[in-house]
Design an enzyme around this catalytic site. Sequence first.
Site, PDB file in Angstrom:
ATOM      1  CD  GLN A 106      18.951  48.247 -44.178  1.00  0.00           C
ATOM      2  OE1 GLN A 106      19.630  48.612 -43.215  1.00  0.00           O
ATOM      3  NE2 GLN A 106      18.263  47.109 -44.164  1.00  0.00           N
ATOM      4  CG  HIS A 124      22.724  52.364 -46.593  1.00  0.00           C
ATOM      5  ND1 HIS A 124      22.609  51.141 -45.974  1.00  0.00           N
ATOM      6  CD2 HIS A 124      22.155  53.264 -45.753  1.00  0.00           C
ATOM      7  CE1 HIS A 124      22.024  51.301 -44.800  1.00  0.00           C
ATOM      8  NE2 HIS A 124      21.731  52.574 -44.639  1.00  0.00           N
TER       9      HIS A 124
HETATM   10  P1  OAD Z   1      23.330  42.157 -42.476  1.00  0.00           P
HETATM   11  O1  OAD Z   1      24.459  41.341 -43.010  1.00  0.00           O
HETATM   12  O2  OAD Z   1      23.492  42.892 -41.167  1.00  0.00           O
HETATM   13  O3  OAD Z   1      22.041  41.217 -42.286  1.00  0.00           O
HETATM   14  C1  OAD Z   1      21.654  40.376 -43.339  1.00  0.00           C
HETATM   15  C2  OAD Z   1      20.470  39.568 -42.803  1.00  0.00           C
HETATM   16  O4  OAD Z   1      20.025  38.735 -43.868  1.00  0.00           O
HETATM   17  C3  OAD Z   1      20.866  38.654 -41.646  1.00  0.00           C
HETATM   18  O5  OAD Z   1      19.907  38.801 -40.602  1.00  0.00           O
HETATM   19  C4  OAD Z   1      20.819  37.244 -42.255  1.00  0.00           C
HETATM   20  O6  OAD Z   1      20.310  36.297 -41.327  1.00  0.00           O
HETATM   21  C5  OAD Z   1      19.814  37.425 -43.366  1.00  0.00           C
HETATM   22  N1  OAD Z   1      20.017  36.513 -44.493  1.00  0.00           N
HETATM   23  C6  OAD Z   1      21.162  35.970 -44.941  1.00  0.00           C
HETATM   24  N2  OAD Z   1      20.916  35.203 -46.036  1.00  0.00           N
HETATM   25  C7  OAD Z   1      19.576  35.279 -46.272  1.00  0.00           C
HETATM   26  C8  OAD Z   1      18.705  34.714 -47.240  1.00  0.00           C
HETATM   27  N3  OAD Z   1      19.158  33.895 -48.206  1.00  0.00           N
HETATM   28  N4  OAD Z   1      17.384  35.014 -47.158  1.00  0.00           N
HETATM   29  C9  OAD Z   1      16.908  35.829 -46.192  1.00  0.00           C
HETATM   30  N5  OAD Z   1      17.679  36.398 -45.233  1.00  0.00           N
HETATM   31  C10 OAD Z   1      19.001  36.119 -45.291  1.00  0.00           C
HETATM   32  O7  OAD Z   1      22.909  43.177 -43.619  1.00  0.00           O
HETATM   33  P2  OAD Z   1      21.923  44.420 -43.480  1.00  0.00           P
HETATM   34  O8  OAD Z   1      20.892  44.198 -42.425  1.00  0.00           O
HETATM   35  O9  OAD Z   1      21.464  44.740 -44.839  1.00  0.00           O
HETATM   36  O10 OAD Z   1      25.252  49.774 -44.194  1.00  0.00           O
HETATM   37  O11 OAD Z   1      22.930  45.568 -42.984  1.00  0.00           O
HETATM   38  C11 OAD Z   1      22.426  46.868 -42.913  1.00  0.00           C
HETATM   39  C12 OAD Z   1      23.540  47.823 -43.204  1.00  0.00           C
HETATM   40  O12 OAD Z   1      24.669  47.523 -42.365  1.00  0.00           O
HETATM   41  C13 OAD Z   1      24.096  47.719 -44.610  1.00  0.00           C
HETATM   42  O13 OAD Z   1      23.334  48.417 -45.535  1.00  0.00           O
HETATM   43  C14 OAD Z   1      25.450  48.364 -44.428  1.00  0.00           C
HETATM   44  C15 OAD Z   1      25.856  47.672 -43.148  1.00  0.00           C
HETATM   45  O14 OAD Z   1      26.701  48.429 -42.385  1.00  0.00           O
HETATM   46  C16 OAD Z   1      26.089  50.637 -44.873  1.00  0.00           C
HETATM   47  O15 OAD Z   1      26.888  50.232 -45.677  1.00  0.00           O
HETATM   48  C17 OAD Z   1      25.889  52.065 -44.521  1.00  0.00           C
END
Ligand code: OAD
Length: 244
Positions: A106, A124
């Site tokens: 993503q 994305h």
């Molecule tokens: P998020 O910021 O929603 O989630 C990131 C996840 O990674 C969270 O659950 C954190 O707990 C976890 N996290 C943080 N640091 C970490 C680490 N060092 N190791 C493991 N996990 C860790 O980001 P996404 O889920 O990627 O879409 O968000 C999905 C989409 O929402 C993105 O691609 C973007 C956003 O809107 C678009 O831009 C279309």
Amino acid sequence: MDEKSLKENLAVIRQALSRAHRVVALTGAGISAESGVPTFRGAEGLWRHYRATDLATPEAFARDPRLVWEFYNWRRDLLAPLRPNAAHLALVELEGRVPEFLLITQNIDGLHRAAGSRQVLELHGNIWQVRCTGCGRITEDRTLLPELPACGACGGLLRPHVVWFGESLDPMVLNRAFKAVESCQALLIIGTSGNVQPAASMGLHARRHGAFVAEINLEATPATGAYDVTLLGKAGELLPRVVR
Ligand code: OAD
């Protein structure tokens, strides 16, 4: 999770990976966090007083393209010096070790390809690519862009070649992603909060098709508990131990 149960869970994941012919990895912003990339829903997911969700939209771009480009140039500037971390590299190693591998991300930061991953599907888009709003031409451009970049071919206004909120994903990319998720024997879901569809549904979709699904994330997500294994912790620490 104590070290003993972590070791047991690592062994379960390793065994599933060793038996799998086709392995898929699905990643989110969390896998790039240890490279210094701000996640979306963490406290640092802010730029000035805007959230990405305010600016990464077609409406915001139509209303004020200069502001949206200022936001993307800020993110490109922030990303430029950042390098892949141990989690990205662990997936490169895994890709070299399994018969068939696909990495669905993503993330738009390009760090998986920078790490050496080859079979990468960017759901994305990619912040280093630009698309002309006039002729549709897509090019990679890592230079410092002007505040209203123009297409070299037709002079039209360029936009980041990324999926904005409210926009649909490329159906070809989506179709390939779901085909891979439906036919894999093991799916690793790493660093995503599971808030955004369609990526958030891929884990359960894989399970319904008989795949082993493991989640590696800093914190629990809505689907935690529905997967075979969830490892809570940093991807940069846990993923190398899974792949080793
Ligand atoms: P998020 O910021 O929603 O989630 C990131 C996840 O990674 C969270 O659950 C954190 O707990 C976890 N996290 C943080 N640091 C970490 C680490 N060092 N190791 C493991 N996990 C860790 O980001 P996404 O889920 O990627 O879409 O968000 C999905 C989409 O929402 C993105 O691609 C973007 C956003 O809107 C678009 O831009 C279309």
